[in-house]
Design a protein around this motif. Structure first.
Motif, PDB file in Angstrom:
ATOM      1  N   ASN A  36       0.757  -1.144   0.057  1.00 46.93           N
ATOM      2  CA  ASN A  36       0.075  -0.227  -0.165  1.00 46.93           C
ATOM      3  C   ASN A  36       0.810   1.258  -0.028  1.00 46.93           C
ATOM      4  O   ASN A  36       0.444   2.197  -0.596  1.00 46.93           O
ATOM      5  CB  ASN A  36      -0.882  -0.084   1.328  1.00 46.93           C
ATOM      6  CG  ASN A  36      -2.031  -0.706   1.065  1.00 46.93           C
ATOM      7  OD1 ASN A  36      -2.376  -1.158   0.118  1.00 46.93           O
ATOM      8  ND2 ASN A  36      -2.833  -1.129   2.154  1.00 46.93           N
ATOM      9  N   VAL A  40       5.353   5.222  -2.153  1.00 47.26           N
ATOM     10  CA  VAL A  40       5.320   6.659  -1.885  1.00 47.26           C
ATOM     11  C   VAL A  40       6.625   6.332  -0.685  1.00 47.26           C
ATOM     12  O   VAL A  40       7.399   7.461  -0.860  1.00 47.26           O
ATOM     13  CB  VAL A  40       4.170   6.831  -0.959  1.00 47.26           C
ATOM     14  CG1 VAL A  40       4.378   8.021   0.182  1.00 47.26           C
ATOM     15  CG2 VAL A  40       2.988   7.193  -1.461  1.00 47.26           C
ATOM     16  N   ASP A 265       0.326  10.258   3.765  1.00 40.56           N
ATOM     17  CA  ASP A 265      -0.059  10.411   2.547  1.00 40.56           C
ATOM     18  C   ASP A 265      -1.744  10.038   2.104  1.00 40.56           C
ATOM     19  O   ASP A 265      -1.986   8.901   2.528  1.00 40.56           O
ATOM     20  CB  ASP A 265       0.771   9.619   1.491  1.00 40.56           C
ATOM     21  CG  ASP A 265       0.478   9.925   0.116  1.00 40.56           C
ATOM     22  OD1 ASP A 265      -0.517   9.163  -0.526  1.00 40.56           O
ATOM     23  OD2 ASP A 265       1.187  10.677  -0.581  1.00 40.56           O
ATOM     24  N   PRO A 266      -2.493  10.723   1.789  1.00 39.90           N
ATOM     25  CA  PRO A 266      -3.876  10.582   1.467  1.00 39.90           C
ATOM     26  C   PRO A 266      -3.989   9.467   0.852  1.00 39.90           C
ATOM     27  O   PRO A 266      -5.255   8.514   1.333  1.00 39.90           O
ATOM     28  CB  PRO A 266      -4.439  12.194   0.787  1.00 39.90           C
ATOM     29  CG  PRO A 266      -3.351  12.916   1.137  1.00 39.90           C
ATOM     30  CD  PRO A 266      -1.995  12.121   1.199  1.00 39.90           C
ATOM     31  N   ALA A 267      -3.579   8.998  -0.072  1.00 39.61           N
ATOM     32  CA  ALA A 267      -3.645   7.881  -1.089  1.00 39.61           C
ATOM     33  C   ALA A 267      -3.442   6.621  -0.179  1.00 39.61           C
ATOM     34  O   ALA A 267      -4.196   5.647  -0.334  1.00 39.61           O
ATOM     35  CB  ALA A 267      -3.145   7.798  -2.497  1.00 39.61           C
ATOM     36  N   VAL A 268      -2.346   6.699   0.597  1.00 43.48           N
ATOM     37  CA  VAL A 268      -1.832   5.608   1.301  1.00 43.48           C
ATOM     38  C   VAL A 268      -2.926   5.181   2.266  1.00 43.48           C
ATOM     39  O   VAL A 268      -3.605   3.923   2.815  1.00 43.48           O
ATOM     40  CB  VAL A 268      -0.570   5.689   2.182  1.00 43.48           C
ATOM     41  CG1 VAL A 268      -0.126   4.482   3.051  1.00 43.48           C
ATOM     42  CG2 VAL A 268       0.301   5.717   0.820  1.00 43.48           C
ATOM     43  N   LYS A 269      -3.422   6.444   3.069  1.00 48.63           N
ATOM     44  CA  LYS A 269      -4.393   6.077   4.255  1.00 48.63           C
ATOM     45  C   LYS A 269      -5.481   5.763   3.782  1.00 48.63           C
ATOM     46  O   LYS A 269      -6.420   4.909   4.317  1.00 48.63           O
ATOM     47  CB  LYS A 269      -4.498   7.470   5.057  1.00 48.63           C
ATOM     48  CG  LYS A 269      -5.493   7.374   6.257  1.00 48.63           C
ATOM     49  CD  LYS A 269      -5.511   8.758   6.962  1.00 48.63           C
ATOM     50  CE  LYS A 269      -6.121   8.410   8.569  1.00 48.63           C
ATOM     51  NZ  LYS A 269      -7.452   8.006   8.185  1.00 48.63           N
ATOM     52  N   GLN A 270      -5.951   6.375   2.560  1.00 48.72           N
ATOM     53  CA  GLN A 270      -7.207   5.758   1.859  1.00 48.72           C
ATOM     54  C   GLN A 270      -7.455   4.238   1.800  1.00 48.72           C
ATOM     55  O   GLN A 270      -8.168   3.569   1.940  1.00 48.72           O
ATOM     56  CB  GLN A 270      -7.696   6.532   0.812  1.00 48.72           C
ATOM     57  CG  GLN A 270      -8.905   6.151   0.118  1.00 48.72           C
ATOM     58  CD  GLN A 270      -9.203   7.032  -1.216  1.00 48.72           C
ATOM     59  OE1 GLN A 270      -8.369   7.516  -2.087  1.00 48.72           O
ATOM     60  NE2 GLN A 270     -10.526   7.257  -1.621  1.00 48.72           N
ATOM     61  N   ARG A 271      -6.200   3.812   0.979  1.00 51.49           N
ATOM     62  CA  ARG A 271      -6.043   2.258   1.012  1.00 51.49           C
ATOM     63  C   ARG A 271      -6.162   1.591   2.043  1.00 51.49           C
ATOM     64  O   ARG A 271      -6.788   0.212   2.292  1.00 51.49           O
ATOM     65  CB  ARG A 271      -4.667   1.886   0.175  1.00 51.49           C
ATOM     66  CG  ARG A 271      -4.882   2.514  -1.335  1.00 51.49           C
ATOM     67  CD  ARG A 271      -3.641   1.944  -2.110  1.00 51.49           C
ATOM     68  NE  ARG A 271      -2.397   2.502  -1.716  1.00 51.49           N
ATOM     69  CZ  ARG A 271      -1.954   3.414  -2.367  1.00 51.49           C
ATOM     70  NH1 ARG A 271      -2.679   3.901  -3.307  1.00 51.49           N
ATOM     71  NH2 ARG A 271      -0.528   3.891  -2.192  1.00 51.49           N
TER      72      ARG A 271
END
Length: 310
Positions: A36, A40, A265-271
């Motif tokens: 995930n 990043v 990171d927003p994308a990491v947290k979202q995943r």
């Protein structure tokens, strides 16, 4: 040695890729967590990040390889299984979970779940499952990612807490285990939410209860163990990064800082959120102490459940 005060981009001074060893096969929650944030993390460190699956013996094969690495570039995904349960249940473990590693950081907390194949066991909730198991003592098997994994411990604790009689079927990782549950070979499965969530959402598996303080946003209709009267089963699992004890402190600090930033990171947290995982990002000292505490705690659980593996 890289100075601890240098920015993450100073990784250009490092040689080679950062290697993260996953001690389980592809397909489980353990596999999802580092992947995930792989891209990043690579960007923050300024060097390639390579993830390798090294499965076997409940995570012991991969962790032994990490413990023996001396290149300063090898890290491992530590779990409650590898750095809590294994030291508690294996009589002969080729690594010492406390002495051979330094904790880098806890990455996520991972709620557990008990799921069933509804085409095999016709129950809809926790009470019905317990009643069904008591009506069929010793006739129902349950899958886990392997002997000595947290799934094994969760299953043993469930049996002790509910007074049912089930047969343990250990697999070589979460992926193979969930595949056989989907195929109907084994009707009950204990593991992290992340591994089973897609199949629950698709209606192929039914989640019965989760080990978390509150109901999960990704499974709002599934009660916690505390809600169904078994608060002692409510403890989640966790995943983190460890390094060999010989790894320079500056390198450990550098990777810990990068992971902490990656988790923001927003994308990491979202995943992570979408998979029912809760981001953490503790300090190296905190995670090192956590590992020591978990080993002591799991030794007590293993003794109470009578679990010991040669």
């Amino acid at each position: 040695m890289l100075a601890a005060s240098l920015p993450l981009g100073a990784a250009a001074q490092e040689s080679g890729a950062l290697r993260i060893v996953l001690p389980f096969p592809p397909g489980g929650a353990t596999d999802m967590v580092p992947r995930n944030m792989q891209d990043v993390l690579s960007r923050l460190l300024g060097q390639p990040v390579v993830i390798e699956n090294k499965a076997g013996a409940g995570g012991s094969v991969g962790m032994t390889e990490v413990a023996r690495a001396t290149d300063g570039l090898t890290f491992g995904v530590a779990t409650l299984s590898t750095h809590g349960v294994n030291p508690a249940v294996y009589k002969k473990l080729p690594y010492d979970a406390v002495k051979d590693f330094v904790g880098v950081t806890e990455v996520v907390k991972a709620p557990g779940v008990i799921v069933i194949n509804p085409s095999i066991i016709p129950v809809k909730n926790f009470a019905e499952l317990v009643a069904y198991l008591k009506a069929h003592p010793g006739k129902v098997s349950y899958a886990t990612p392997g002997n000595g994994t947290i799934g094994h411990m969760w299953g043993a604790q469930f049996i002790k807490s509910t007074g049912v009689d089930m047969v343990h079927i250990p697999y070589r990782g979460a992926g193979p285990a969930v595949n056989d549950v989907l195929g109907g070979q084994v009707p009950v499965y204990f593991d992290q939410v992340a591994s089973s969530l897609p199949h629950v959402k698709a209606g192929k598996l039914r989640a019965i209860a989760v080990s978390w303080s509150d109901r999960l946003a990704v499974l709002p209709d599934v009660p916690t163990y505390k809600e169904v009267g078994h608060p002692e089963l409510n403890d989640p699992s966790w995943f983190g990064l460890v390094a060999p004890k010989s790894t320079p402190a500056a390198q450990v600090a550098r990777v810990q800082k990068a992971v902490a930033e990656a988790l923001k990171d927003p994308a990491v947290k979202q995943r992570m959120d979408a998979q029912g995982l809760f981001v953490s990002g503790t300090s190296s000292a905190e995670f090192t102490q956590q590992i020591a505490s978990e080993v002591a705690k799991m030794k007590g659980v293993a003794a109470a459940a009578g679990i010991s593996i040669d």
